[in-house]
Write a protein that holds these residues in place. Structure first.
Motif, PDB file in Angstrom:
ATOM      1  N   HIS A  70      42.451 -24.661   0.961  1.00  0.00           N
ATOM      2  CA  HIS A  70      42.372 -24.138   2.008  1.00  0.00           C
ATOM      3  C   HIS A  70      43.451 -23.782   2.300  1.00  0.00           C
ATOM      4  O   HIS A  70      43.854 -22.089   2.950  1.00  0.00           O
ATOM      5  N   ASN A  73      44.830 -21.522  -0.884  1.00  0.00           N
ATOM      6  CA  ASN A  73      43.984 -20.419  -1.114  1.00  0.00           C
ATOM      7  C   ASN A  73      43.574 -19.489   0.208  1.00  0.00           C
ATOM      8  O   ASN A  73      43.789 -18.104   0.404  1.00  0.00           O
ATOM      9  N   ASP A  74      43.707 -19.345   1.488  1.00  0.00           N
ATOM     10  CA  ASP A  74      43.919 -18.579   2.495  1.00  0.00           C
ATOM     11  C   ASP A  74      44.907 -18.437   3.233  1.00  0.00           C
ATOM     12  O   ASP A  74      45.537 -17.691   3.333  1.00  0.00           O
ATOM     13  N   ILE A 179      35.361  -8.712  -0.263  1.00  0.00           N
ATOM     14  CA  ILE A 179      35.863 -10.171   0.140  1.00  0.00           C
ATOM     15  C   ILE A 179      35.796  -9.681   2.081  1.00  0.00           C
ATOM     16  O   ILE A 179      35.313 -10.643   3.005  1.00  0.00           O
ATOM     17  N   TYR A 183      32.113 -11.711   2.676  1.00  0.00           N
ATOM     18  CA  TYR A 183      32.124 -13.154   2.550  1.00  0.00           C
ATOM     19  C   TYR A 183      33.617 -13.646   3.400  1.00  0.00           C
ATOM     20  O   TYR A 183      35.082 -14.020   3.062  1.00  0.00           O
ATOM     21  N   THR A 184      32.925 -13.436   4.485  1.00  0.00           N
ATOM     22  CA  THR A 184      33.647 -13.831   5.782  1.00  0.00           C
ATOM     23  C   THR A 184      32.118 -14.398   7.017  1.00  0.00           C
ATOM     24  O   THR A 184      30.873 -14.315   6.199  1.00  0.00           O
ATOM     25  N   SER A 185      33.048 -15.456   8.054  1.00  0.00           N
ATOM     26  CA  SER A 185      31.913 -16.114   8.355  1.00  0.00           C
ATOM     27  C   SER A 185      31.511 -15.724   9.477  1.00  0.00           C
ATOM     28  O   SER A 185      32.005 -14.129  10.248  1.00  0.00           O
ATOM     29  N   HIS A 234      38.501 -12.872   6.229  1.00  0.00           N
ATOM     30  CA  HIS A 234      39.451 -13.931   5.049  1.00  0.00           C
ATOM     31  C   HIS A 234      40.468 -12.902   5.344  1.00  0.00           C
ATOM     32  O   HIS A 234      40.985 -12.023   5.524  1.00  0.00           O
ATOM     33  N   ILE A 401      37.544 -16.110  -5.483  1.00  0.00           N
ATOM     34  CA  ILE A 401      36.205 -14.966  -4.850  1.00  0.00           C
ATOM     35  C   ILE A 401      35.037 -16.650  -4.628  1.00  0.00           C
ATOM     36  O   ILE A 401      33.945 -16.690  -3.802  1.00  0.00           O
ATOM     37  N   GLU A 403      35.387 -19.805  -4.257  1.00  0.00           N
ATOM     38  CA  GLU A 403      35.309 -20.502  -3.317  1.00  0.00           C
ATOM     39  C   GLU A 403      35.487 -20.227  -1.801  1.00  0.00           C
ATOM     40  O   GLU A 403      34.977 -20.870  -0.833  1.00  0.00           O
ATOM     41  N   LEU A 404      34.950 -18.909  -2.275  1.00  0.00           N
ATOM     42  CA  LEU A 404      34.498 -18.193  -1.071  1.00  0.00           C
ATOM     43  C   LEU A 404      32.697 -18.552  -0.592  1.00  0.00           C
ATOM     44  O   LEU A 404      32.216 -17.585  -0.077  1.00  0.00           O
TER      45      LEU A 404
END
Length: 468
Positions: A70, A73-74, A179, A183-185, A234, A401, A403-404
């Motif tokens: 992470h 990736n982040d 994203i 693709y957000t929490s 992200h 993407i 991984e997300l």
């Protein structure tokens, strides 16, 4: 714009950017192959466990805890997205996206190349838990695609490379938007509010003329990036936003720069001719004067361009290869071959190969047929078909993407198999096709060497001269 200005501000930056992509593509291939070797060797368990090690950053209760994968990736990939943001802003300010007419064709091609792959993936995965991976086949890996074009040398026109570059940059922007929106929490609105404040600070600093890159680094990383990381959006989005806040203006314009250069050159010549100065003092004075050129060059170069040049080597030769090595390792066993028939793998392969090709070609044809745009100079339709295949190389962004999109380990493996297979196939087809048409063009040129009829002074007698 004069031809010299066009070369300086448009063609040369893009040409330089294109030339640098080749070695990056080769290094990415090497990293991916190495990852596959590790993942399918006796070291496979150690390879996968290594990326699961946790790193803690912070003090007391304020701690960010993420595993190594992470952080890559982040964290590190935020630098890649920052570079993408810089390149995108440069293209908007003075490149292929600087005018509406020039930008419409690559924008339309990129939109088609994102829309059709997503729809194809959606068709194969509709109603399944794997539907969240629809964004995976939308991506294009610019390093791989341009690297393959470079292997063809001058057999393909430079304008085709510029066109593919513009498509890939718009594609990256589309991926960033996807994203950010999908693709957000869970969102923390307090953190988002803090991020907004830091972004406004960066924009204001740009407006009032603050040009020191250290200021933007502190505000961008310590403020904007950290706040967005904690917000649930992200963190790579922060990198793109920060890039758009970087100034593109120069401290001194070109005319003033040239005048100062002439003055410094005159000073050096005068010092060389001055008879009353000791040799050691003369050399020291000349050295001090020469050092002023560095400061002068810095003042005449926009911060955006300075950052782009400074970041490119690290991002290209450290961040991207490390990302590929960490994410491309897929352990292949007897069950893995069955994954080729899974909806995830089929959706990605079909989306990339067919979706990208038809999306790019059909939307480009529509723009030309409707006379909204025209093909770049020197580019023919057969070149566009080759670009359609090269755009199907998703690799870096598709893996990102993935991984997300997925938490399920089986979906992750299926997606990576699809990405690696489709990218390899697209690269081979694109290269072989473009090489074939370039060889065909060479043969046609040879056949078009005509016999020129030259009438002799002696009368109707004729002789032929073959023009090579």
């Amino acid at each position: 714009m004069k031809k010299s200005s066009l070369d300086l501000y448009l063609l040369l930056p893009i040409k330089g950017f294109i030339e640098k992509q080749t070695s990056v593509g080769l290094l990415l291939i090497f990293s991916a192959v190495l990852a596959m070797i590790f993942a399918n060797s006796p070291l496979a368990e150690a390879y996968h466990n290594f990326w699961k090690q946790y790193i803690h950053i912070g003090i007391n209760d304020m701690v960010i805890r993420k595993n190594l994968l992470h952080w890559i990736n982040d964290g590190l990939m935020s630098m890649f997205f920052f570079l993408v943001g810089l390149e995108l802003k440069r293209e908007i300010m003075q490149g292929e996206l600087s005018s509406l007419r020039k930008s419409l064709l690559p924008i339309a091609a990129a939109v088609g190349g994102m829309l059709l792959p997503a729809l194809i993936y959606f068709y194969f995965n509709s109603g399944l838990d794997s539907i969240s991976g629809w964004g995976i086949p939308m991506a294009t890996d610019i390093a791989f695609a341009l690297g393959i074009l470079y292997l063809l040398g001058d057999r393909v026109p430079l304008s085709l490379k510029v066109f593919l570059t513009a498509i890939a940059i718009v594609d990256d922007l589309g991926a960033v938007i996807v994203i950010a929106l999908f693709y957000t929490s869970d969102l923390s609105f307090i953190s988002l509010a803090i991020a907004t404040v830091f972004f406004l600070i960066l924009i204001t600093a740009n407006r009032i003329g603050i040009r020191h890159t250290a200021f933007y680094a502190i505000m961008g990383i310590g403020g904007l990036w950290l706040a967005i990381l904690l917000s649930g959006v992200h963190a790579t989005i922060a990198a793109v936003l920060a890039a758009f806040a970087i100034p593109t203006s120069k401290k001194i314009n070109t005319s003033l720069f040239l005048r100062k250069v002439r003055l410094l050159s005159y000073s050096i010549k005068s010092l060389q001719k001055e008879p009353d100065i000791k040799e050691e003092h003369r050399e020291e004075s000349i050295t001090n004067t020469i050092e002023k050129f560095t400061s002068l060059t810095k003042d005449a170069t926009p911060p955006l361009q300075r950052l782009e040049h400074a970041l490119y080597p690290f991002v290209s030769f450290v961040v991207l290869p490390l990302f590929a090595f960490a994410n491309a390792g897929v352990t292949i066993d007897s069950e893995s071959f069955g994954f080729f028939l899974s909806p995830v793998t089929i959706g990605i392969v079909m989306g990339l190969i067919f979706g990208k090709f038809f999306g790019v070609v059909i939307f480009t044809k529509l723009m030309v047929a409707l006379k909204i745009s025209s093909l770049p100079k020197g580019v023919e339709w057969k070149h566009i078909y080759g670009v359609g295949f090269l755009a199907a190389i998703g690799f870096t962004m598709s893996l990102f993407i993935t991984e997300l999109a997925f938490v399920n380990e089986e979906f992750l493996v299926q997606a990576k198999i699809g990405i690696l297979s489709a990218s390899l196939l697209a690269g081979i087809i694109g290269y072989a096709y473009l090489k074939w048409i370039s060889n065909s063009n060479v043969k046609k040129k040879k056949k078009k060497s005509v016999a020129k009829v030259v009438t002799s002074k002696e009368g109707p007698k004729q002789r032929f001269k073959i023009l090579q």
